[in-house]
Design an enzyme around this catalytic site. Structure first.
Site, short mmCIF file in Angstrom:
data_model
loop_
_atom_site.label_atom_id
_atom_site.label_comp_id
_atom_site.label_asym_id
_atom_site.label_seq_id
_atom_site.Cartn_x
_atom_site.Cartn_y
_atom_site.Cartn_z
N ALA A 109 0.86 -1.19 0.00
CA ALA A 109 0.00 0.00 0.00
C ALA A 109 0.89 1.23 0.00
CB ALA A 109 -0.90 0.02 1.23
N LYS A 110 0.31 2.35 -0.28
CA LYS A 110 1.03 3.62 -0.15
C LYS A 110 0.01 4.73 -0.09
CE LYS A 110 5.44 4.88 -0.54
NZ LYS A 110 6.52 3.90 -0.31
N GLY A 111 0.40 5.86 0.47
CA GLY A 111 -0.53 6.97 0.53
C GLY A 111 0.21 8.27 0.69
#
Ligand code: GLU
Length: 424
Positions: A109-111
């Site tokens: 994931a990344k944000g």
């Protein structure tokens, strides 16, 4: 998207090209390929935060969850004006491959928030971070999706995320949720060695490369792009090996000193002044000169798409150790291969951060506190394990190291999907 000269390049487009090359090479299952070619969930939040003078600004934040086949979604949060859905998709996908290569039980994931944090006060940043965490709500969670630091975020920001998340949980569950975020300050449940972990991983992989190539790091020359967490720690940790830092670049510009720059002193200076300007015996050079620095090692530790068809020609090094995520685009890769420059690809080279994040997560779950020697030796074991698998895959498939790294990751995921099948 990232801008290189006049062109706007899709960072996720790079991931797709890298992925397809490896999948074609190993005849990857076409059905599972469809699954991994897409991100699973994409959350975009627009949220308000109150500025110091009382007015309200609206910010856009992202969390993209690429895949959780191997474990909970895991990956950092980036605060940068260039953050957009294309970039976050790419970064989330790279996280899936990264954890698979070093064999830790996480997905990808990344944000981040599209924001230039240097334009805001600490109290504004705190309110922006807390409102972003609140907006994400149950889209993150200690057994579901676990954020960490990335570009322009640090342990202080993780502490605010932790506090906000815990404060919004039912009181009796709060203490059981400390592993909702990693890269926390040590006193707030962080792990020793997490701060330097990505740089430490870069150095461990470089040491393996040197062993393979019978190359002596003592007296070796290197230069570093980006002097944030990864660039500064890599430089500091290469010093005991006797390697010599000869040039460095950050947003303040590029500087060189062929006689060697002391990384500890430069780091202290840069932390205080946010520029290299004025540090003794440094000469300012232009960006192209910097990329063409004659040295043994180049460590990109800044943003994506730095090594492209245009710039790859400039390099005059033996090896590139990718501390950054996605610093080389597929055209740049081809040129580096033609030039016979070795590559330690990002999804292996910079995996030290998420490895020690995993150790932090484990320590929180078990209420343990590991000493630094334990963290470092376990980190070394996992990242060298990944290095060995990538080297073996490169040999077996007679391919470049980036493709080999993908082969390792894709093979692991393919196996898991085949074992479990698709619901229903
Ligand atoms: N942001 C780091 C990375 O790109 C660390 C991620 C983590 O620790 O979850 O690998």
């Amino acid at each position: 998207m990232s801008k290189v000269g006049e062109k706007t390049l899709s960072v996720y487009g790079n991931v797709v090209r890298q992925f397809n090359k490896a999948a074609d090479l190993i005849d990857f299952d076409p059905e599972i390929r469809k699954i991994l070619a897409k991100t699973q969930n994409e959350v975009i939040v627009n949220f308000p935060a109150i500025m110091d003078d009382g007015h309200i600004e609206i910010f856009t934040g992202y969390r993209v969850q690429h895949n959780n086949g191997l474990g909970p979604y895991k990956g950092g949060l980036r605060f940068h004006p260039a953050v957009d859905i294309d970039e976050v998709r790419a970064l989330a996908t790279w996280m899936t491959w990264k954890s698979a290569i070093v064999n830790i039980p996480f997905g990808g994931a990344k944000g981040g928030i599209q924001v230039d944090p240097s334009k805001y006060s600490q109290s504004e940043l705190q309110r922006i971070t807390r409102r972003f965490t609140f907006a994400l709500g149950c889209n993150i969670g200690p057994e579901f999706d676990i954020p960490a630091p990335d570009v322009n975020t640090n342990s202080q920001i993780m502490a605010w995320i932790l506090d906000t998340y815990l404060s919004t949980q039912p009181p009796h569950t709060r203490q059981a949720n400390v592993h909702v975020v990693t890269g926390k300050p040590v006193e707030s449940g962080g792990s020793l060695g997490r701060d330097k972990a990505t740089g430490q991983g870069v150095v461990f992989t470089l040491a393996e490369w040197a062993k393979d190539r019978k190359f002596d790091l003592k007296g070796a020359t290197y230069f570093v792009q980006g002097f944030g967490n990864v660039g500064s720690w890599t430089s500091i940790l290469l010093k005991p090996y006797g390697a010599k830092l000869v040039a460095v670049e950050d947003i303040c510009g590029a500087y060189e000193n062929p006689h060697g720059i002391d990384p500890d002193e430069l780091n202290a200076y840069f932390k205080q002044n946010r520029t290299f300007d004025g540090f003794r015996n440094l000469k300012k050079i232009d960006h192209k000169q910097f990329l063409g620095t004659k040295a043994d090692i180049f460590v990109p530790a800044a943003l994506e798409n730095q090594i492209t068809a245009e710039t790859a020609q400039l390099f005059n090094v033996k090896v590139i150790a990718e501390g950054a995520n996605g610093p080389t685009d597929p055209d740049g890769d081809e040129i580096l291969q033609q030039k016979k420059i070795d590559l330690i690809p990002d999804i292996l080279c910079n995996a030290g951060g998420v490895i020690v994040s995993y150790f932090e997560w484990l320590q929180n779950k078990r209420s343990e506190f590991w000493d630094l020697e334990e963290v470092d030796s376990k980190l070394r074991k996992l990242i060298v394990g990944g290095y060995d698998r990538v080297r073996a895959a490169a040999k077996k498939h007679k391919t470049d190291w980036r493709t080999a790294a993908y082969v390792v990751a894709l093979s692991r995921l393919e196996k898991v999907y085949k074992e479990r099948g698709i619901f229903p």
